[in-house]
Design an enzyme around this catalytic site. Sequence first.
Site, PDB file in Angstrom:
ATOM      1  N   HIS A 151      -7.180  -5.542  10.137  1.00  0.00           N
ATOM      2  CA  HIS A 151      -7.158  -5.487   8.662  1.00  0.00           C
ATOM      3  C   HIS A 151      -5.731  -5.929   8.200  1.00  0.00           C
ATOM      4  O   HIS A 151      -4.644  -5.661   8.802  1.00  0.00           O
ATOM      5  CB  HIS A 151      -7.497  -3.880   8.114  1.00  0.00           C
ATOM      6  CG  HIS A 151      -6.540  -3.010   8.773  1.00  0.00           C
ATOM      7  ND1 HIS A 151      -6.702  -2.099   9.781  1.00  0.00           N
ATOM      8  CD2 HIS A 151      -5.055  -2.956   8.153  1.00  0.00           C
ATOM      9  CE1 HIS A 151      -5.296  -1.409   9.985  1.00  0.00           C
ATOM     10  NE2 HIS A 151      -4.448  -1.842   9.027  1.00  0.00           N
ATOM     11  N   ASP A 206       0.853  -1.194  -0.024  1.00  0.00           N
ATOM     12  CA  ASP A 206       0.173  -0.158   0.165  1.00  0.00           C
ATOM     13  C   ASP A 206       0.962   1.134  -0.096  1.00  0.00           C
ATOM     14  O   ASP A 206       1.860   1.274   0.174  1.00  0.00           O
ATOM     15  CB  ASP A 206      -0.814  -0.085   1.152  1.00  0.00           C
ATOM     16  CG  ASP A 206      -0.161  -0.578   2.460  1.00  0.00           C
ATOM     17  OD1 ASP A 206       1.006  -0.458   2.521  1.00  0.00           O
ATOM     18  OD2 ASP A 206      -1.067  -1.228   3.303  1.00  0.00           O
ATOM     19  N   GLU A 256      -9.690  -2.291   5.295  1.00  0.00           N
ATOM     20  CA  GLU A 256     -10.382  -1.979   6.674  1.00  0.00           C
ATOM     21  C   GLU A 256     -11.599  -3.004   6.888  1.00  0.00           C
ATOM     22  O   GLU A 256     -11.873  -3.634   5.802  1.00  0.00           O
ATOM     23  CB  GLU A 256     -10.819  -0.698   6.531  1.00  0.00           C
ATOM     24  CG  GLU A 256      -9.673   0.514   6.323  1.00  0.00           C
ATOM     25  CD  GLU A 256      -8.755   0.745   7.564  1.00  0.00           C
ATOM     26  OE1 GLU A 256      -8.568  -0.452   8.224  1.00  0.00           O
ATOM     27  OE2 GLU A 256      -8.124   1.568   7.468  1.00  0.00           O
ATOM     28  N   ASP A 272      -7.412  -4.071  14.244  1.00  0.00           N
ATOM     29  CA  ASP A 272      -8.931  -4.402  13.973  1.00  0.00           C
ATOM     30  C   ASP A 272      -8.796  -5.507  12.874  1.00  0.00           C
ATOM     31  O   ASP A 272      -9.769  -5.861  12.387  1.00  0.00           O
ATOM     32  CB  ASP A 272      -9.280  -3.375  13.479  1.00  0.00           C
ATOM     33  CG  ASP A 272      -8.986  -2.408  12.203  1.00  0.00           C
ATOM     34  OD1 ASP A 272      -7.719  -3.157  11.744  1.00  0.00           O
ATOM     35  OD2 ASP A 272      -9.483  -1.530  11.781  1.00  0.00           O
TER      36      ASP A 272
END
Length: 276
Positions: free
Chosen positions: A143, A72, A148, A141
């Site tokens: 991801h 990314d 996400e 979380d």
Amino acid sequence: MRLVILDNYDLASEWAAKYICNRIIQFKPGQDRYFTLGLPTGSTPLGCYKKLIEYHKNGHLSFKYVKTFNMDEYVGLPRNHPESYHSYMWNNFFKHIDIDPNNAHILDGNAADLQAECDAFEKKIKEAGGIDLFVGGIGPDGHIAFNEPGSSLVSRTRLKTLAMDTILANAKYFDGDLSKVPTMALTVGVGTVMDAREVMILITGAHKAFALYKAIEEGVNHMWTVSAFQQHPRTIFVCDEDATLELRVKTVKYFKGLMHVHNKLVDPLFSMKDGN
């Protein structure tokens, strides 16, 4: 699926680096046969990168015939900004090894046409013959890359809006100032990573423990995108003790009981000096 549990962060980083080293050397890369590696950023892989640099400097490992694709990049952050993932990769890894800069692929978050940039990235991966080993980390979380919670589990490289949890987690890199943290990023999709022939996920620290629990003990769920890799034929989760705190004792015992098998993957550590 394999879960490799090491005592601490340094040992987990070393195990991961040894695994990458052995995979590259066993592949026997050459001028007409490049090993293709997917790479993450963030704090988790730093220890792994340091060990890989050490193996390179000791003459055990070369990246001359390795192509890399990063997961990314932030949108709108200048490439030379100290917190861009271009800067991260060059400062923490690429400038210390012998990789050809033309073989190190990172998404351009300043491209005039962001969707075209994402499509071109997918095309480059395909032209390289696909990814042999995709290394990833996860957020608290769950991801993977910037996929996400709620992301499609068959998604491809695309533009994503970052969740507030991610922005808060990344604020430490921007002097704690939320207004400086990019709110959008280009990211490979879950499907992009799933297409790799092999996936290795690094998970360390107690703050990732609930995500590891969701990743391996509960079902596949797009709210915890890392859980998708339960369905990949060759996934290795590499973690430290702290990351196992939310797992059942039975689960930890089961996978620790397999460590003698897992350690054969990294011991002995191969070396290009030996003509392997």
